[in-house]
Design an enzyme around this catalytic site. Structure first.
Site, PDB file in Angstrom:
ATOM      1  N   ASN A   8       0.868  -1.183   0.000  1.00 22.27           N
ATOM      2  CA  ASN A   8       0.000   0.000   0.000  1.00 22.27           C
ATOM      3  C   ASN A   8       0.905   1.233   0.000  1.00 22.27           C
ATOM      4  OD1 ASN A   8      -1.783   2.055   0.538  1.00 22.27           O
ATOM      5  ND2 ASN A   8      -2.320   1.351   2.606  1.00 22.27           N
ATOM      6  N   LYS A  10       0.028   4.294  -0.314  1.00 26.04           N
ATOM      7  CA  LYS A  10      -0.638   5.472   0.280  1.00 26.04           C
ATOM      8  C   LYS A  10      -0.445   6.700  -0.619  1.00 26.04           C
ATOM      9  CE  LYS A  10      -0.098   3.241   4.701  1.00 26.04           C
ATOM     10  NZ  LYS A  10      -0.005   3.321   6.133  1.00 26.04           N
ATOM     11  N   HIS A  98      -9.676   1.167   4.999  1.00 27.54           N
ATOM     12  CA  HIS A  98      -8.337   1.305   5.606  1.00 27.54           C
ATOM     13  C   HIS A  98      -8.441   2.252   6.800  1.00 27.54           C
ATOM     14  CE1 HIS A  98      -4.216   2.488   6.281  1.00 27.54           C
ATOM     15  NE2 HIS A  98      -3.877   1.345   5.720  1.00 27.54           N
ATOM     16  N   GLU A 100      -6.724   4.615   7.864  1.00 30.24           N
ATOM     17  CA  GLU A 100      -6.528   6.050   7.612  1.00 30.24           C
ATOM     18  C   GLU A 100      -7.785   6.684   7.025  1.00 30.24           C
ATOM     19  OE1 GLU A 100      -2.863   5.420   5.515  1.00 30.24           O
ATOM     20  OE2 GLU A 100      -1.989   4.795   7.424  1.00 30.24           O
ATOM     21  N   GLU A 171      -5.495  -5.018  10.627  1.00 25.08           N
ATOM     22  CA  GLU A 171      -4.427  -4.051  10.844  1.00 25.08           C
ATOM     23  C   GLU A 171      -4.706  -3.289  12.137  1.00 25.08           C
ATOM     24  OE1 GLU A 171      -2.444  -2.751   6.939  1.00 25.08           O
ATOM     25  OE2 GLU A 171      -4.367  -1.752   6.977  1.00 25.08           O
ATOM     26  N   GLY A 177       2.333   2.150  10.679  1.00 19.63           N
ATOM     27  CA  GLY A 177       3.259   3.269  10.503  1.00 19.63           C
ATOM     28  C   GLY A 177       3.987   3.663  11.776  1.00 19.63           C
ATOM     29  N   SER A 216       3.350  -2.359  10.282  1.00 18.78           N
ATOM     30  CA  SER A 216       4.802  -2.402  10.484  1.00 18.78           C
ATOM     31  C   SER A 216       5.443  -3.730  10.073  1.00 18.78           C
ATOM     32  CB  SER A 216       5.155  -2.032  11.926  1.00 18.78           C
ATOM     33  OG  SER A 216       4.723  -0.700  12.202  1.00 18.78           O
ATOM     34  N   GLY A 238       4.913   1.341   4.803  1.00 21.18           N
ATOM     35  CA  GLY A 238       6.255   1.936   4.746  1.00 21.18           C
ATOM     36  C   GLY A 238       7.318   1.057   4.099  1.00 21.18           C
TER      37      GLY A 238
HETATM   38  P1  PGA Z   1       2.733   0.180   7.652  1.00 16.04           P
HETATM   39  O1  PGA Z   1       1.293   0.408   7.008  1.00 16.04           O
HETATM   40  O2  PGA Z   1       3.295  -1.081   7.040  1.00 16.04           O
HETATM   41  O3  PGA Z   1       3.531   1.402   7.269  1.00 16.04           O
HETATM   42  O4  PGA Z   1       2.553   0.041   9.128  1.00 16.04           O
HETATM   43  C1  PGA Z   1       0.402  -0.657   6.817  1.00 16.04           C
HETATM   44  C2  PGA Z   1      -0.886  -0.175   6.180  1.00 16.04           C
HETATM   45  O5  PGA Z   1      -1.304   0.957   6.451  1.00 16.04           O
HETATM   46  O6  PGA Z   1      -1.526  -0.902   5.397  1.00 16.04           O
END
Ligand code: PGA
Length: 252
Positions: A8, A10, A98, A100, A171, A177, A216, A238
């Site tokens: 992803n 983003k 998601h 976010e 998640e 993140g 993460s 990330g």
């Molecule tokens: P992250 O994000 O690997 O940076 O923690 C995961 C996601 O938002 O799908």
């Protein structure tokens, strides 16, 4: 059941950067992806078609997904994009709910439900994201939150939906993140609960639905995570932005 290794991206990368990363990734993993794994890149919308063509229009076996969609065929929905428009760009998969979008952009369970049902109806493979916030975990509410998000998110999905078209991504919001990955016990428990809930909601296909872990995931922890019970892939933010890093995750 093939494990799904999803990136992803983003709101990162201009079009040229996205194409470059996709091309580099394709060359790093070419001929090496095990037969029981699938790879999915989810770039920002403007980069979608460029990534699709850079990957040889899917010829490299890497799918292209979208981070969002609007649950209508067309209409006066300024700023939104329909499943048909996404499919026209080469998209086969889409995220719904998601964290976010739920917590930064205020998406409700009800909107997530509409997106999931409509995307499936339009032939997209839908990845429904679920997960608790840290205060919900501390209050002992993980199962209540996951139940609610699945009960509403999976309501009204077409009865004949094939299991491979629905994916759940667990998640935990506090692990996204933050560099703080959930521990193996936390992942095993949440995924077992997710499977149990799927058995209640969609009994005929529940055991074939993929449940991804996200939060993460890195090259150093991926192989341990995907070996856990009921973990059928990963959704990576990330650590997916660099081709070298994501290639290690895909091949972990
Ligand atoms: P992250 O994000 O690997 O940076 O923690 C995961 C996601 O938002 O799908």
């Amino acid at each position: 059941m093939k494990k799904l290794m999803a990136a992803n991206w983003k709101m990162f990368k201009l079009r040229s950067e996205a194409r470059e990363t996709a091309t580099e990734l394709a060359s790093l993993i070419k001929g090496k992806v095990p037969a029981d794994r699938e790879v999915l890149l989810i770039p920002s919308l403007p980069s979608t078609h460029g990534v699709y063509t850079a990957l040889g229009k899917g010829a490299e076996g890497v799918h292209v997904g979208a981070q969002n969609l609007y649950p209508a065929e067309e209409g006066a929905y300024t700023g939104e994009v329909s499943p048909a428009m996404l499919k026209d760009l080469g998209v086969t998969h889409a995220l719904a709910g998601h964290s976010e979008r739920r917590h930064v952009l205020g998406e409700t369970d009800e909107l997530v439900r509409q997106k999931t049902a409509y995307g499936l109806q339009q032939g997209l493979i839908m990845i429904l994201c679920i997960g608790e916030k840290i205060e919900e975990r501390k209050a002992g509410d993980v199962e209540t939150v996951l139940s609610r998000q699945m009960e509403i998110g999976l309501k009204d999905i077409p009865a004949d939906t094939p299991a491979e078209n629905i994916v759940i991504a667990y998640e935990p919001v506090w692990a996204i993140g933050t560099g703080e990955v959930a521990g193996p016990e936390e992942i095993i428990e949440a995924h077992a609960f997710t499977r149990k809930k799927l058995q209640e909601l969609l009994p005929s296909i529940a055991n074939e639905i993929r449940i991804l872990y996200g939060g993460s995931v890195k090259p150093t922890n991926c192989s341990d995570i995907i070996a856990l019970d009921n973990v059928d892939g990963v959704l990576v933010g990330g650590a997916s932005l660099r081709a070298e890093s994501f290639s290690k995750i895909v091949l972990a």
